[in-house]
Design an enzyme around this catalytic site. Structure first.
Site: not given
Ligand code: FPP
Length: 246
Positions: A26, A74
């Site tokens: 996150d 998501n």
């Molecule tokens: C949460 O941060 C993260 C995600 C919903 C996506 C995670 C994906 C990756 C790390 C890359 C792709 C995965 C692989 C396995 C290669 P957020 O976007 O909710 O962060 P925020 O809370 O700061 O907005």
């Protein structure tokens, strides 16, 4: 030599590591916002962090790593963000295929993959199949995953077996129910790490987290480094796990 630059934090006992670490990756969006970059840049940096941390988990000899990559919720994000995450996944999986013999992870997926683009589904199948020869370190990538959805999916499959006569509701045990979960065959996580300052489970591994230790840190996932993983493991090793006993 495990660590060329920084020695392991002294409080980490390499003989008593968690067997299974699960991570909610996150903070990618906030990392990007702080830099006036698009959210996709945060996810891209987050996937680099994943590469580093997975390498370290393997070097430490920890046999199970589970990552929350894309939740059932998501899909509510902007289409550009969803497709940026899917593209990162595609790249990651293509690279995993190419470097399989170097990295040596067995890669599995938790979640309902049927909602993904057909090429991505095929790539997941291929990676899952080819990587079976490396069971020493299992990486589970949660994709279109939700803990409630997983339990519902398991309940439906179990009910269908009852109707077909191959299962008996009266005889159902926790162990048998677990064979219907996406995580079948994988031990429960010992340690769940959530960076970015949020302190909630967000529908991650609801069944499996029953006795997990939680570690929260304000560091955003793209900034999470090897030393932060060691700090999480060190904190875990300070906990007294009683599993409901005394
Ligand atoms: C949460 O941060 C993260 C995600 C919903 C996506 C995670 C994906 C990756 C790390 C890359 C792709 C995965 C692989 C396995 C290669 P957020 O976007 O909710 O962060 P925020 O809370 O700061 O907005």
């Amino acid at each position: 030599m495990l660590f060329s630059k920084k020695p392991p934090a002294p409080e980490v006992d390499l003989e008593h590591l968690p067997r299974h670490i699960a991570i909610i990756m996150d903070g990618n969006g906030r990392w990007a916002k702080k830099r006036h970059l698009p959210r996709s840049a945060g996810h891209s940096a987050g996937s680099e962090t994943l590469r580093r941390i997975a390498t370290q988990v393997k070097k430490l000899g920890i046999p199970y790593l589970t990552l929350y990559a894309f939740s059932t919720e998501n899909w509510k994000r902007a289409p550009e963000e969803v497709s940026a995450i899917m593209d990162l996944l595609r790249n990651y999986l293509r690279e995993a295929l190419r470097d399989m013999d170097k990295n040596q992870f067995q890669i599995s997926f938790f979640g309902d993959l049927s909602a993904l683009d057909p090429d991505l589904q095929a790539l997941c199948d291929q990676v899952g199949e080819v990587s079976k020869k490396y069971p020493q370190c299992r990486m589970n990538i949660c994709l279109n995953y939700g803990g409630r959805d997983e339990i519902l999916h398991a309940a439906r499959a179990f009910a269908a077996d009852c109707v077909a006569g191959s299962a008996d509701p009266e005889a159902l045990t926790e162990e048998e129910f677990e064979t219907y979960l996406y995580s079948r065959g994988v031990p429960d996580p010992d340690l769940i790490i959530r960076p970015s300052g949020e302190q909630r489970l967000s529908n991650f591994l609801l069944w499996q987290a029953a006795y997990a230790e939680f570690y929260y840190t304000d560091i955003l996932w793209p900034d999470f480094r090897e030393a932060d993983l060691l700090a999480a493991i060190g904190a875990y090793q300070q906990r007294k796990r009683r599993f409901g006993g005394v």
